[in-house]
Design an enzyme around this catalytic site. Structure first.
Site, mmCIF file in Angstrom:
data_model
loop_
_atom_site.group_PDB
_atom_site.id
_atom_site.type_symbol
_atom_site.label_atom_id
_atom_site.label_comp_id
_atom_site.label_asym_id
_atom_site.label_seq_id
_atom_site.Cartn_x
_atom_site.Cartn_y
_atom_site.Cartn_z
ATOM 1 N N SER A 23 0.937 -1.248 -0.014
ATOM 2 C CA SER A 23 -0.062 0.068 0.103
ATOM 3 C C SER A 23 0.873 1.298 -0.095
ATOM 4 O O SER A 23 2.049 1.127 0.342
ATOM 5 C CB SER A 23 -0.932 0.005 1.233
ATOM 6 O OG SER A 23 -0.372 -0.017 2.376
ATOM 7 N N ASP A 75 4.493 -7.697 11.068
ATOM 8 C CA ASP A 75 4.679 -6.769 11.741
ATOM 9 C C ASP A 75 6.064 -6.185 11.854
ATOM 10 O O ASP A 75 6.538 -6.929 12.953
ATOM 11 C CB ASP A 75 3.551 -6.504 12.808
ATOM 12 C CG ASP A 75 3.627 -5.324 13.461
ATOM 13 O OD1 ASP A 75 4.446 -4.128 13.226
ATOM 14 O OD2 ASP A 75 3.056 -4.787 14.469
ATOM 15 N N ASN A 102 10.267 0.650 3.864
ATOM 16 C CA ASN A 102 9.240 1.539 3.754
ATOM 17 C C ASN A 102 8.169 1.728 4.746
ATOM 18 O O ASN A 102 7.579 2.498 5.062
ATOM 19 C CB ASN A 102 8.508 1.216 2.239
ATOM 20 C CG ASN A 102 7.284 2.014 2.129
ATOM 21 O OD1 ASN A 102 7.468 3.302 2.023
ATOM 22 N ND2 ASN A 102 6.290 1.350 2.252
ATOM 23 N N TYR A 167 6.728 10.735 15.949
ATOM 24 C CA TYR A 167 7.151 10.231 14.671
ATOM 25 C C TYR A 167 8.451 11.048 14.412
ATOM 26 O O TYR A 167 9.339 10.413 13.846
ATOM 27 C CB TYR A 167 6.049 10.797 13.794
ATOM 28 C CG TYR A 167 6.337 10.615 12.176
ATOM 29 C CD1 TYR A 167 6.217 9.304 11.609
ATOM 30 C CD2 TYR A 167 6.698 11.480 11.355
ATOM 31 C CE1 TYR A 167 6.538 8.975 10.402
ATOM 32 C CE2 TYR A 167 7.014 11.207 9.927
ATOM 33 C CZ TYR A 167 6.700 9.883 9.412
ATOM 34 O OH TYR A 167 7.062 9.824 8.299
ATOM 35 N N LYS A 171 11.885 9.230 13.312
ATOM 36 C CA LYS A 171 12.598 9.464 11.805
ATOM 37 C C LYS A 171 13.798 10.067 12.120
ATOM 38 O O LYS A 171 14.564 10.224 10.989
ATOM 39 C CB LYS A 171 11.437 10.213 10.883
ATOM 40 C CG LYS A 171 10.266 9.364 10.553
ATOM 41 C CD LYS A 171 10.575 8.291 9.824
ATOM 42 C CE LYS A 171 9.679 7.516 9.087
ATOM 43 N NZ LYS A 171 9.926 6.227 8.280
#
Length: 305
Positions: A23, A75, A102, A167, A171
């Site tokens: 996806s 997962d 990804n 997040y 990252k």
């Protein structure tokens, strides 16, 4: 069956694992890699029945086109499942030539508001999941003597933003983790780099609020995929780098150090009074590694007796 455009980079016979590959951006990467001749292992979350069916249908469609694609549910935020995804790739195709990390999850909120569970979720998927798949893949790549790894960073991880601490923290760490892993594997033909994409996906939304003039078509994932494919290709020889990709534009993201100010008797007042010079970016150094910091420390001249 390869449908690579004439003159473009081909992946005939190469094995590529794409996490979160059914996806969003990962789906585009999986399609393009398969059509370039790669044997692609698509990793996806099992989720509910509808989600599993969507992933299975996607992989089946590519195989009906004549490509070689397999599906591994798992997962990556769970260590055993992340490692098993790599193991399944090697068991199915005999090796793993490239890994595209990804898979990710967007967890928002300011530091003062988020819970430990929110932090843990973001770190486990975005950071540890990337580390676990890299670690498992590197075991095989180092034995093979070659490999390419593409990790997914984010502009907010590089430059910051309000309201997305879990997040952003994860990252931002991906950039540093990529640098470290690249240095640790520089003795072999293994290149490890980061892509920092801007594109429409389930996680990448709200761009029109940032800039209403943005053309939605220019933010399609197909404009990111060529950058990922280059970084995953054996022709890529750079390592420990980060590339920004958006709307057909590719640029380097790097950490730099300004020329700064120095004094043999530095005081706090000196820092305050020379802050403009310290922050002045008209002269800067993009260091190749942390060792180069030492080259910019002022030296006290040695007296000759």
């Amino acid at each position: 069956m390869s449908v690579t455009a004439p003159g473009d980079l081909g992946f005939e016979g190469r094995v590529v694992l794409v996490t979160g590959g059914a996806s969003g951006l990962g789906r585009q990467y999986s399609e393009d890699l398969a059509r370039a001749g790669a044997h692609v292992m698509v990793n996806a979350l099992a989720g509910d029945a509808d989600r599993r069916h969507e992933a299975e249908s996607f992989v089946d469609a590519l195989n009906r086109e004549g490509h070689t694609v397999a599906l591994a549910f798992g997962d990556v935020g769970i260590e055993q499942e992340a490692v098993c995804t790599v193991t399944r790739t090697v068991e199915t195709f005999g090796r793993v030539d490239a890994l595209v990390n990804n898979a990710g999850v967007g967890v928002t909120g300011a530091l003062q508001d988020v819970t430990t569970d929110q932090l843990r979720t973001s770190l486990e998927v975005n950071l540890l999941g990337t580390a676990w798949t890299m670690q498992a893949a590197l075991e095989h790549m180092r034995t093979q003597g070659h490999g390419r790894i593409v990790n997914t960073g984010s502009g907010v991880g590089a430059f910051g933003a309000p309201g997305a601490f879990p997040y952003i923290a994860a990252k931002a760490a991906v950039f540093g983790m990529t640098l470290s892993a690249a240095a640790d594997n520089a003795d072999v033909d293994i290149c490890i780099n980061t892509v920092s994409p801007i594109a429409y996906s389930a996680m990448g939304t709200g761009f029109t609020r940032i800039d209403p003039a943005l053309d939605e078509d220019r933010l399609h994932a197909r404009h990111i995929s060529p950058v990922v494919m280059y970084l995953a290709h054996e022709r890529c020889s750079m390592t420990g780098q980060a590339l920004h990709a958006a709307g057909g534009r590719v640029a380097r993201i790097f950490t730099a150090m300004t020329g700064g100010y120095s004094s043999e008797a530095l005081t706090a007042t000196d820092v305050a009074e020379h802050l403009e010079q310290i922050r002045d970016a008209s002269t800067y150094f993009a260091l190749a590694n942390s060792r180069e910091q030492y080259d910019h420390i002022p030296r006290t001249p040695r007296s000759i007796s």
